[in-house]
Design a protein around this motif. Structure first.
Motif, PDB file in Angstrom:
ATOM      1  N   GLU A  52      31.788  10.356  27.407  1.00 44.86           N
ATOM      2  CA  GLU A  52      30.649   9.441  26.792  1.00 44.86           C
ATOM      3  C   GLU A  52      31.391   8.539  25.373  1.00 44.86           C
ATOM      4  N   ASP A  53      32.798   9.049  25.411  1.00 40.98           N
ATOM      5  CA  ASP A  53      33.432   8.077  24.456  1.00 40.98           C
ATOM      6  C   ASP A  53      33.734   6.844  24.727  1.00 40.98           C
ATOM      7  N   VAL A  54      33.777   6.455  26.172  1.00 40.25           N
ATOM      8  CA  VAL A  54      34.304   5.246  26.781  1.00 40.25           C
ATOM      9  C   VAL A  54      33.072   4.314  26.576  1.00 40.25           C
ATOM     10  N   PRO A  55      33.289   3.103  25.869  1.00 42.13           N
ATOM     11  CA  PRO A  55      32.361   2.232  25.854  1.00 42.13           C
ATOM     12  C   PRO A  55      31.919   1.410  27.101  1.00 42.13           C
ATOM     13  N   LYS A  56      30.744   1.211  27.394  1.00 36.11           N
ATOM     14  CA  LYS A  56      30.221   0.601  28.630  1.00 36.11           C
ATOM     15  C   LYS A  56      30.911  -0.782  28.846  1.00 36.11           C
ATOM     16  N   ALA A  57      30.999  -1.436  27.639  1.00 31.83           N
ATOM     17  CA  ALA A  57      31.643  -2.811  27.729  1.00 31.83           C
ATOM     18  C   ALA A  57      32.937  -2.773  28.396  1.00 31.83           C
ATOM     19  N   ALA A  58      33.774  -1.751  27.907  1.00 35.14           N
ATOM     20  CA  ALA A  58      35.401  -1.326  28.382  1.00 35.14           C
ATOM     21  C   ALA A  58      35.234  -1.130  29.791  1.00 35.14           C
ATOM     22  N   VAL A  59      34.295  -0.173  30.303  1.00 34.95           N
ATOM     23  CA  VAL A  59      34.225   0.162  31.643  1.00 34.95           C
ATOM     24  C   VAL A  59      34.084  -0.967  32.409  1.00 34.95           C
ATOM     25  N   ASN A  60      33.018  -1.710  31.973  1.00 34.80           N
ATOM     26  CA  ASN A  60      32.665  -3.054  32.980  1.00 34.80           C
ATOM     27  C   ASN A  60      33.981  -4.043  32.899  1.00 34.80           C
ATOM     28  N   TYR A  61      34.523  -4.178  31.630  1.00 36.12           N
ATOM     29  CA  TYR A  61      35.793  -5.274  31.577  1.00 36.12           C
ATOM     30  C   TYR A  61      36.903  -4.473  32.436  1.00 36.12           C
ATOM     31  N   MET A  62      37.255  -3.269  32.385  1.00 29.23           N
ATOM     32  CA  MET A  62      38.505  -2.673  33.113  1.00 29.23           C
ATOM     33  C   MET A  62      38.078  -2.677  34.533  1.00 29.23           C
ATOM     34  N   ALA A  63      36.851  -2.418  34.897  1.00 29.25           N
ATOM     35  CA  ALA A  63      36.541  -2.604  36.438  1.00 29.25           C
ATOM     36  C   ALA A  63      36.760  -3.826  36.949  1.00 29.25           C
ATOM     37  N   GLY A  64      36.393  -4.838  36.209  1.00 33.51           N
ATOM     38  CA  GLY A  64      37.052  -6.347  36.869  1.00 33.51           C
ATOM     39  C   GLY A  64      38.589  -6.520  36.900  1.00 33.51           C
ATOM     40  N   GLN A  65      39.261  -5.829  35.992  1.00 36.11           N
ATOM     41  CA  GLN A  65      40.639  -6.049  36.043  1.00 36.11           C
ATOM     42  C   GLN A  65      41.488  -5.315  37.090  1.00 36.11           C
ATOM     43  N   VAL A  66      41.046  -4.074  37.592  1.00 34.40           N
ATOM     44  CA  VAL A  66      41.459  -3.217  38.526  1.00 34.40           C
ATOM     45  C   VAL A  66      40.687  -3.463  39.994  1.00 34.40           C
ATOM     46  N   LYS A  67      39.772  -4.096  39.986  1.00 37.20           N
ATOM     47  CA  LYS A  67      39.010  -4.531  41.098  1.00 37.20           C
ATOM     48  C   LYS A  67      38.315  -3.155  41.622  1.00 37.20           C
ATOM     49  N   VAL A  68      37.457  -2.518  40.833  1.00 37.39           N
ATOM     50  CA  VAL A  68      36.790  -1.453  41.237  1.00 37.39           C
ATOM     51  C   VAL A  68      35.241  -1.507  40.734  1.00 37.39           C
ATOM     52  N   ASP A  69      34.220  -0.984  41.458  1.00 39.08           N
ATOM     53  CA  ASP A  69      32.814  -1.231  41.005  1.00 39.08           C
ATOM     54  C   ASP A  69      32.791  -0.247  39.583  1.00 39.08           C
ATOM     55  N   ALA A  70      32.377  -0.930  38.785  1.00 34.79           N
ATOM     56  CA  ALA A  70      32.021  -0.064  37.626  1.00 34.79           C
ATOM     57  C   ALA A  70      31.245   1.131  37.488  1.00 34.79           C
ATOM     58  N   ALA A  71      30.328   1.136  38.549  1.00 37.60           N
ATOM     59  CA  ALA A  71      29.526   2.202  38.709  1.00 37.60           C
ATOM     60  C   ALA A  71      30.245   3.423  39.222  1.00 37.60           C
ATOM     61  N   LEU A  72      31.405   3.175  39.804  1.00 43.71           N
ATOM     62  CA  LEU A  72      32.359   4.441  40.164  1.00 43.71           C
ATOM     63  C   LEU A  72      32.924   5.395  38.911  1.00 43.71           C
ATOM     64  N   PHE A  73      32.752   4.678  37.627  1.00 48.31           N
ATOM     65  CA  PHE A  73      33.234   5.494  36.601  1.00 48.31           C
ATOM     66  C   PHE A  73      32.491   6.873  36.640  1.00 48.31           C
ATOM     67  N   ALA A  74      31.264   6.729  37.003  1.00 52.13           N
ATOM     68  CA  ALA A  74      30.556   8.041  36.992  1.00 52.13           C
ATOM     69  C   ALA A  74      30.819   8.988  38.021  1.00 52.13           C
ATOM     70  N   GLU A  75      31.722   8.842  38.922  1.00 53.69           N
ATOM     71  CA  GLU A  75      32.351   9.727  39.695  1.00 53.69           C
ATOM     72  C   GLU A  75      33.752  10.265  39.557  1.00 53.69           C
ATOM     73  N   TYR A  76      34.395   9.600  38.549  1.00 50.22           N
ATOM     74  CA  TYR A  76      35.602  10.182  37.787  1.00 50.22           C
ATOM     75  C   TYR A  76      35.516  11.682  37.549  1.00 50.22           C
ATOM     76  N   ARG A  77      36.341  12.452  38.011  1.00 48.71           N
ATOM     77  CA  ARG A  77      36.340  13.797  37.714  1.00 48.71           C
ATOM     78  C   ARG A  77      37.139  14.194  36.274  1.00 48.71           C
ATOM     79  N   TRP A  78      36.311  14.669  35.471  1.00 46.31           N
ATOM     80  CA  TRP A  78      36.849  15.107  33.935  1.00 46.31           C
ATOM     81  C   TRP A  78      37.335  16.590  33.793  1.00 46.31           C
ATOM     82  N   SER A  79      37.573  17.173  34.984  1.00 41.02           N
ATOM     83  CA  SER A  79      38.056  18.416  34.978  1.00 41.02           C
ATOM     84  C   SER A  79      38.956  18.897  36.351  1.00 41.02           C
ATOM     85  N   GLY A  80      40.038  19.573  36.275  1.00 35.60           N
ATOM     86  CA  GLY A  80      40.464  19.762  37.503  1.00 35.60           C
ATOM     87  C   GLY A  80      42.072  19.329  37.435  1.00 35.60           C
TER      88      GLY A  80
END
Length: 179
Positions: A52-80
């Motif tokens: 929840e600390d990561v700004p949505k605008a940063a997610v969208n901007y970074m997704a464009g740079q790394v050529k990944v759909d921004a919606a995939l950020f929700a699937e990033y595993r925050w433990s393990g």
């Protein structure tokens, strides 16, 4: 971390350089996006984010740079093990290390001797702590740990002597101290 970002600020703060792009070489999908966001967040804040600390605008901007759909950020595993490996890579890249018990003790005494006598605001104590960890190149406690440790009175349960109490804000970091 601010929530609203102008495009020029996103470009300045969230653009990956060549060395950072190289760290992404073996990553794809949600892992690629999540790693890139953690890398830049750590550079900006000197700590690792919660989702929840990561700004949505940063997610969208970074997704464009790394050529990944921004919606995939929700699937990033925050433990393990994957995120622990990512954190280790990011610490190493930025020249940070995990704190030792000795680092925590040193930080507790610094807080008690230097900061607590003159500062009672919880937010300014937290800011001083994060700045000190950045200076020492050690990873700070998580925001949740900082909040918990900054709001509860502590006493030593290990039998060792705690640092002297000053302004009621003693030892907010050591996990060896229990309520």
């Amino acid at each position: 971390m601010r929530r609203e970002w102008e495009l020029e600020d996103l470009i300045e703060c969230w653009t990956l350089d060549e060395a950072e792009v190289e760290l992404l070489a073996n990553k794809s999908g949600a892992t690629r996006l999540g790693f890139a966001l953690m890398l830049k967040f750590f550079e900006l804040e000197g700590r690792f984010p919660r989702r929840e600390d990561v700004p949505k605008a940063a997610v969208n901007y970074m997704a464009g740079q790394v050529k990944v759909d921004a919606a995939l950020f929700a699937e990033y595993r925050w433990s393990g093990s994957t995120i622990e490996y990512h954190r280790a890579q990011i610490r190493r890249f930025h020249g940070f290390r995990q704190p030792t018990v000795a680092d925590e003790d040193k930080l507790i005494f610094w807080l008690a001797d230097e900061i607590c006598p003159v500062e009672t605001s919880r937010e300014r104590l937290r800011a001083a702590l994060l700045a000190r960890c950045r200076e020492e190149r050690t990873e700070p406690p998580t925001p949740k740990q900082i909040e918990r440790l900054a709001t509860r009175p502590r006493r030593c349960s290990s039998g060792s002597s705690p640092p002297p109490r000053r302004s009621g804000c003693l030892s907010r970091l050591s996990s060896r101290w229990r309520i």
